[in-house]
Design a protein around this motif. Structure first.
Motif, PDB file in Angstrom:
ATOM      1  N   GLU A   1      -5.247  13.312 -12.294  1.00 29.86           N
ATOM      2  CA  GLU A   1      -4.761  12.906 -10.949  1.00 29.86           C
ATOM      3  C   GLU A   1      -4.323  11.786 -10.906  1.00 29.86           C
ATOM      4  N   PRO A   2      -3.562  11.264 -10.184  1.00 34.18           N
ATOM      5  CA  PRO A   2      -3.094   9.836 -10.025  1.00 34.18           C
ATOM      6  C   PRO A   2      -4.535   9.023  -9.602  1.00 34.18           C
ATOM      7  N   LEU A   3      -4.345   7.558 -10.160  1.00 31.78           N
ATOM      8  CA  LEU A   3      -5.515   6.704  -9.615  1.00 31.78           C
ATOM      9  C   LEU A   3      -5.446   6.400  -8.181  1.00 31.78           C
ATOM     10  N   PRO A   4      -6.630   6.318  -7.497  1.00 33.27           N
ATOM     11  CA  PRO A   4      -6.526   6.289  -5.931  1.00 33.27           C
ATOM     12  C   PRO A   4      -5.440   5.402  -5.415  1.00 33.27           C
ATOM     13  N   TYR A   5      -5.053   4.227  -5.900  1.00 36.90           N
ATOM     14  CA  TYR A   5      -3.963   3.355  -5.478  1.00 36.90           C
ATOM     15  C   TYR A   5      -2.598   3.934  -5.359  1.00 36.90           C
TER      16      TYR A   5
ATOM     17  N   TRP B   1       6.795  11.219 -10.725  1.00 35.08           N
ATOM     18  CA  TRP B   1       6.284  10.379  -9.864  1.00 35.08           C
ATOM     19  C   TRP B   1       7.016  10.354  -8.723  1.00 35.08           C
ATOM     20  N   THR B   2       6.623  10.046  -7.355  1.00 30.10           N
ATOM     21  CA  THR B   2       7.337   9.831  -6.274  1.00 30.10           C
ATOM     22  C   THR B   2       7.934   8.493  -6.310  1.00 30.10           C
ATOM     23  N   ILE B   3       8.902   8.118  -5.317  1.00 29.31           N
ATOM     24  CA  ILE B   3       9.375   7.104  -4.999  1.00 29.31           C
ATOM     25  C   ILE B   3       8.264   5.863  -4.507  1.00 29.31           C
ATOM     26  N   ALA B   4       7.621   6.551  -3.632  1.00 33.46           N
ATOM     27  CA  ALA B   4       6.637   5.591  -3.063  1.00 33.46           C
ATOM     28  C   ALA B   4       5.549   5.236  -4.147  1.00 33.46           C
ATOM     29  N   GLN B   5       5.303   6.108  -5.169  1.00 34.03           N
ATOM     30  CA  GLN B   5       4.319   5.579  -6.142  1.00 34.03           C
ATOM     31  C   GLN B   5       5.000   4.523  -7.029  1.00 34.03           C
ATOM     32  N   LEU B   6       6.343   4.597  -7.398  1.00 38.36           N
ATOM     33  CA  LEU B   6       6.916   3.494  -7.865  1.00 38.36           C
ATOM     34  C   LEU B   6       6.805   2.049  -7.354  1.00 38.36           C
ATOM     35  N   ILE B   7       7.418   2.015  -6.162  1.00 40.48           N
ATOM     36  CA  ILE B   7       7.292   0.872  -5.295  1.00 40.48           C
ATOM     37  C   ILE B   7       5.816   0.482  -5.335  1.00 40.48           C
ATOM     38  N   THR B   8       4.758   1.219  -5.214  1.00 39.88           N
ATOM     39  CA  THR B   8       3.449   0.795  -4.970  1.00 39.88           C
ATOM     40  C   THR B   8       3.050   0.113  -6.392  1.00 39.88           C
ATOM     41  N   HIS B   9       3.239   0.846  -7.339  1.00 37.12           N
ATOM     42  CA  HIS B   9       2.803   0.398  -8.761  1.00 37.12           C
ATOM     43  C   HIS B   9       3.549  -0.794  -9.037  1.00 37.12           C
TER      44      HIS B   9
ATOM     45  N   ASP C   1       0.855  -1.123  -0.023  1.00 33.30           N
ATOM     46  CA  ASP C   1       0.215   0.020   0.083  1.00 33.30           C
ATOM     47  C   ASP C   1       0.782   1.177  -0.089  1.00 33.30           C
ATOM     48  N   ILE C   2       0.413   2.186  -0.611  1.00 30.61           N
ATOM     49  CA  ILE C   2       1.408   3.433  -0.849  1.00 30.61           C
ATOM     50  C   ILE C   2       1.595   4.288   0.484  1.00 30.61           C
ATOM     51  N   LYS C   3       0.660   3.691   1.614  1.00 31.66           N
ATOM     52  CA  LYS C   3       0.999   4.335   2.886  1.00 31.66           C
ATOM     53  C   LYS C   3       1.978   3.727   3.405  1.00 31.66           C
ATOM     54  N   ASN C   4       2.264   2.411   3.175  1.00 28.60           N
ATOM     55  CA  ASN C   4       3.489   1.800   3.734  1.00 28.60           C
ATOM     56  C   ASN C   4       4.832   1.774   2.773  1.00 28.60           C
ATOM     57  N   ALA C   5       4.684   2.256   1.718  1.00 28.13           N
ATOM     58  CA  ALA C   5       5.745   2.309   0.699  1.00 28.13           C
ATOM     59  C   ALA C   5       7.077   2.890   1.228  1.00 28.13           C
ATOM     60  N   PRO C   6       6.806   4.070   1.955  1.00 25.19           N
ATOM     61  CA  PRO C   6       8.096   4.745   2.407  1.00 25.19           C
ATOM     62  C   PRO C   6       9.060   3.560   3.418  1.00 25.19           C
ATOM     63  N   ASP C   7       8.369   2.980   4.196  1.00 22.50           N
ATOM     64  CA  ASP C   7       9.145   1.811   4.836  1.00 22.50           C
ATOM     65  C   ASP C   7      10.016   0.966   4.080  1.00 22.50           C
TER      66      ASP C   7
END
Length: 428
Positions: free
Chosen positions: A285-289, A335-343, A217-223
């Motif tokens: 806008e980016p898709l919700p995920y 795009w942010t790094i978190a978005q890359l990991i989530t996608h 999940d993108i909320k957890n991607a920074p970890d």
């Protein structure tokens, strides 16, 4: 995430760290080094020295000690973020409090006497395409009226690269051979690439990981961001032009990729987090995920980037390297790094600790911010003139490319990435 380890007033008893351009005590990057013929070990750069973390393991948190006995950083990257943060905090205390000097100083090695190695066992490598200005510039060369393909602003574009040919800074690059086809030729020919290029990128090392079938999940991607390095994803433009349809680049990209050996940890980069720049009016806008308020508020990072070249003639004339361009992450990354990991994981792909992601070429909107010779030379049509009178459309044998980066923010000590450099050898 900002704590006492980022305090701009904190000094080290390692004198060379204080005011060091890359490795002050506020940085504390992680890497793998060796001395002489000894075994590889994990270390931290502090000023002009490297401290042996395996030798210090008795002074460090017990949770990280087993990982520090390994010759690569994978096990350390697999630990919970709290353990990695605890390691940083303890190292900062040991290297700032002179009461620990007698215990730590015997395990310092002059960096000039050490050899650096790949920091992790890189199981997989994925290269993205987040630099929108690079994508626009390259697209205009082939599609002047429609440079961006319709998917670019909806999905982080990426492709799977070759992990086995990633090398640390300083390892020479052998010019690749392959097939090329001139526009007016009836058939392709085989031989050395004549349009060899560099690409100014950042590398992202994965922490933690996820189980197969379980997206991050993108909320957890920074970890899951262990840290960043510099990445030069060398590119043979003429090979790519002939081979890339329908499956994308192959020999044009798999011959060599160079990374800087120090991993600048996510914790060290906390003061340099920034809001992701707003998208231009009319962009979707980016898709919700992929759309998270916290990520948009602080998911970008402020890093200044620079490319230099040192040619054989410049070395013979004792000339310094010449800057080709300067760029920045804030100007470049769509795009942010978190978005890359989530996608990357949303379809169920399991990322593993030590995997490497590339951002793609990080060019700014101006020509002076271009992250490749392809852009600087307008696809080879307008040669770049160097200060000594030489010209370059693409790289020549003997050329050395040097990438550097600095994270900067008002009120904090800036930190550097070290160098990512390699020179070109003739084709076999």
């Amino acid at each position: 995430m900002i704590d006492q380890t980022h305090d701009p007033k904190r000094q080290s008893w390692v004198d060379s760290a204080n005011g060091h351009s890359d490795f002050p005590i506020q940085n504390l990057p992680l890497g793998v080094f060796s001395v002489g013929g000894e075994a590889r070990r994990i270390g931290t750069a502090i000023g002009d020295y490297i401290v042996d973390l395996k030798a210090l393991s008795g002074l460090l948190p017990a949770e990280v000690a087993p990982a520090l006995s390994q010759p690569v950083l994978n096990d350390l990257f697999a630990l919970p973020v709290a353990d990695r943060r605890a390691l940083r905090q303890r190292l900062s205390d040991l290297l700032s409090d002179a009461r620990h000097r007698a215990e730590v100083e015997p395990h310092l090695y002059p960096a000039a006497d050490c050899r650096m190695h790949l920091p992790a066992r890189i199981g997989d490598y994925t290269d993205f395409y987040v630099g929108i200005h690079h994508a626009m510039a390259v697209g205009k060369l082939f599609r002047p009226d429609n440079p961006l393909l319709p998917n670019y602003k909806h999905v982080p574009i990426g492709y799977h690269g070759r992990a086995s040919s990633i090398r640390e800074s300083g390892v020479p690059v052998v010019r690749p051979n392959g097939q090329t086809k001139a526009p007016d030729a009836d058939a392709p020919s085989f031989g050395p690439s004549q349009r060899l290029d560099y690409e100014l990128e950042l590398g992202v090392f994965i922490a933690g990981g996820n189980a197969l079938g379980q997206p991050i999940d993108i909320k957890n991607a920074p970890d899951h961001i262990a840290g960043l390095c510099l990445l030069n994803d060398w590119s043979a433009r003429d090979l790519q032009a002939w081979e890339y349809q329908p499956l994308g680049p192959f020999l044009a990209k798999n011959f060599h990729s160079t990374i800087s050996p120090w991993v600048i940890t996510a914790e060290a980069l906390a003061p340099f987090r920034n809001a992701q720049p707003s998208r231009p009016d009319g962009d979707p806008e980016p898709l919700p995920y992929l759309n998270d308020a916290d990520d948009q508020a602080s998911g970008a990072v402020t890093i200044a980037l620079e490319v230099q070249i040192l040619t054989e003639a410049m070395r013979a004339q004792n000339l310094p390297p010449q800057t080709l361009s300067r760029s920045s992450t804030l100007a470049a990354m769509y795009w942010t790094i978190a978005q890359l990991i989530t996608h990357h994981s949303v379809g169920g792909c399991n990322l593993m600790a030590g995997d490497l992601l590339g951002t793609g070429t990080l060019s700014g909107p101006e020509k002076a911010q271009a992250g490749s010779l392809l852009e600087l030379s307008d696809g080879g049509k307008s040669p770049v003139t160097l200060a000594n009178g030489e010209t370059r459309r693409f790289l020549a044998d003997g050329d050395e490319v040097i990438l550097t980066a600095r994270a900067e923010a008002e009120g904090f000590v800036s930190i550097g990435f070290g160098q990512c450099r390699a020179h070109i050898l003739p084709a076999i």
